[in-house]
Design a protein around this motif. Structure first.
Motif, PDB file in Angstrom:
ATOM      1  N   ALA A  65      -7.371  29.636  14.801  1.00 42.29           N
ATOM      2  CA  ALA A  65      -8.166  29.601  13.801  1.00 42.29           C
ATOM      3  C   ALA A  65      -8.108  27.816  13.703  1.00 42.29           C
ATOM      4  O   ALA A  65      -7.281  27.236  13.591  1.00 42.29           O
ATOM      5  CB  ALA A  65      -7.982  30.171  12.449  1.00 42.29           C
ATOM      6  N   THR A  66      -9.200  27.359  13.288  1.00 41.84           N
ATOM      7  CA  THR A  66      -9.348  25.650  13.118  1.00 41.84           C
ATOM      8  C   THR A  66      -8.741  25.287  11.912  1.00 41.84           C
ATOM      9  O   THR A  66      -8.808  26.346  10.894  1.00 41.84           O
ATOM     10  CB  THR A  66     -10.781  25.363  13.027  1.00 41.84           C
ATOM     11  N   ALA A  67      -7.824  24.620  11.872  1.00 46.78           N
ATOM     12  CA  ALA A  67      -6.857  24.040  10.732  1.00 46.78           C
ATOM     13  C   ALA A  67      -8.124  23.384   9.713  1.00 46.78           C
ATOM     14  O   ALA A  67      -8.957  22.575  10.106  1.00 46.78           O
ATOM     15  CB  ALA A  67      -5.755  23.109  11.028  1.00 46.78           C
ATOM     16  N   PRO A  68      -7.809  23.752   8.521  1.00 45.59           N
ATOM     17  CA  PRO A  68      -8.847  22.841   7.515  1.00 45.59           C
ATOM     18  C   PRO A  68      -8.207  21.572   7.469  1.00 45.59           C
ATOM     19  O   PRO A  68      -7.185  20.959   7.735  1.00 45.59           O
ATOM     20  CB  PRO A  68      -8.220  23.509   6.129  1.00 45.59           C
ATOM     21  N   VAL A  69      -9.369  20.605   7.353  1.00 47.03           N
ATOM     22  CA  VAL A  69      -9.121  19.018   7.262  1.00 47.03           C
ATOM     23  C   VAL A  69      -9.501  18.556   6.242  1.00 47.03           C
ATOM     24  O   VAL A  69     -10.717  18.959   5.423  1.00 47.03           O
ATOM     25  CB  VAL A  69      -9.949  18.521   8.507  1.00 47.03           C
ATOM     26  N   PHE A  70      -8.860  18.009   5.315  1.00 46.31           N
ATOM     27  CA  PHE A  70      -9.117  17.090   3.910  1.00 46.31           C
ATOM     28  C   PHE A  70      -9.030  15.652   4.316  1.00 46.31           C
ATOM     29  O   PHE A  70      -8.110  15.057   5.024  1.00 46.31           O
ATOM     30  CB  PHE A  70      -7.787  17.663   3.109  1.00 46.31           C
ATOM     31  N   PRO A  71      -9.957  15.003   3.555  1.00 54.68           N
ATOM     32  CA  PRO A  71     -10.103  13.685   3.757  1.00 54.68           C
ATOM     33  C   PRO A  71      -8.706  13.150   3.314  1.00 54.68           C
ATOM     34  O   PRO A  71      -8.174  13.652   1.993  1.00 54.68           O
ATOM     35  CB  PRO A  71     -11.247  13.084   3.156  1.00 54.68           C
ATOM     36  N   SER A  72      -8.153  11.961   3.863  1.00 55.50           N
ATOM     37  CA  SER A  72      -6.967  11.464   3.139  1.00 55.50           C
ATOM     38  C   SER A  72      -7.365  10.306   2.311  1.00 55.50           C
ATOM     39  O   SER A  72      -6.416   9.821   1.594  1.00 55.50           O
ATOM     40  CB  SER A  72      -6.135  10.948   4.421  1.00 55.50           C
ATOM     41  N   THR A  73      -8.542   9.972   2.224  1.00 56.64           N
ATOM     42  CA  THR A  73      -8.699   8.933   1.142  1.00 56.64           C
ATOM     43  C   THR A  73     -10.075   9.427   0.135  1.00 56.64           C
ATOM     44  O   THR A  73     -10.693  10.208   0.531  1.00 56.64           O
ATOM     45  CB  THR A  73      -9.351   7.495   1.765  1.00 56.64           C
ATOM     46  N   LYS A  74      -9.983   8.876  -1.025  1.00 54.31           N
ATOM     47  CA  LYS A  74     -11.086   9.357  -1.828  1.00 54.31           C
ATOM     48  C   LYS A  74     -12.451   8.669  -1.223  1.00 54.31           C
ATOM     49  O   LYS A  74     -12.802   7.746  -0.822  1.00 54.31           O
ATOM     50  CB  LYS A  74     -11.014   8.732  -3.216  1.00 54.31           C
ATOM     51  N   GLN A  75     -13.338   9.645  -1.580  1.00 53.59           N
ATOM     52  CA  GLN A  75     -14.824   9.301  -1.289  1.00 53.59           C
ATOM     53  C   GLN A  75     -15.301   8.691  -2.400  1.00 53.59           C
ATOM     54  O   GLN A  75     -15.314   9.209  -3.643  1.00 53.59           O
ATOM     55  CB  GLN A  75     -15.476  10.457  -0.896  1.00 53.59           C
ATOM     56  N   SER A  76     -16.081   7.645  -2.315  1.00 55.00           N
ATOM     57  CA  SER A  76     -16.838   6.953  -3.454  1.00 55.00           C
ATOM     58  C   SER A  76     -18.192   7.416  -3.494  1.00 55.00           C
ATOM     59  O   SER A  76     -18.719   7.611  -2.600  1.00 55.00           O
ATOM     60  CB  SER A  76     -16.455   5.588  -3.450  1.00 55.00           C
TER      61      SER A  76
END
Length: 92
Positions: free
Chosen positions: A81-92
């Motif tokens: 299964a594809t691993a979940p990817v989370f952004p490493s920086t805050k989105q503004s």
């Protein structure tokens, strides 16, 4: 002996597929050992390529696919299964 050997292969397949289904990693070494065991079974006449394809055909084992052709070394491919990817920086 042949039946025991094929049973061990089936048990290993089940263990690896259960790990993949749970989202766990399966080391390449485990996959290579399984390929070697299957290749040995075929070369020693304990199983045919068709037997191996049938062994892999069960729905519980759908995460491991046989890629090799008869007469060639056994190659297996794992699908995870594809691993979940989370952004490493805050989105503004």
């Amino acid at each position: 002996m042949g039946t025991e050997f094929l049973s061990d292969i089936a048990d290993t397949l089940d263990r690896l597929c259960a790990a993949l289904a749970a989202g766990d990693d399966v080391s390449p070494a485990d996959l290579y050992r399984l390929e070697g065991a299957i290749d040995t079974a075929i070369r020693c006449g304990l199983a045919s390529q068709e037997d191996v394809a049938q062994l892999l055909a069960s729905p519980q084992r759908k995460s491991i696919v046989l890629l090799s052709d008869p007469g060639n070394p056994v190659r297996l491919q794992m699908t995870m299964a594809t691993a979940p990817v989370f952004p490493s920086t805050k989105q503004s």
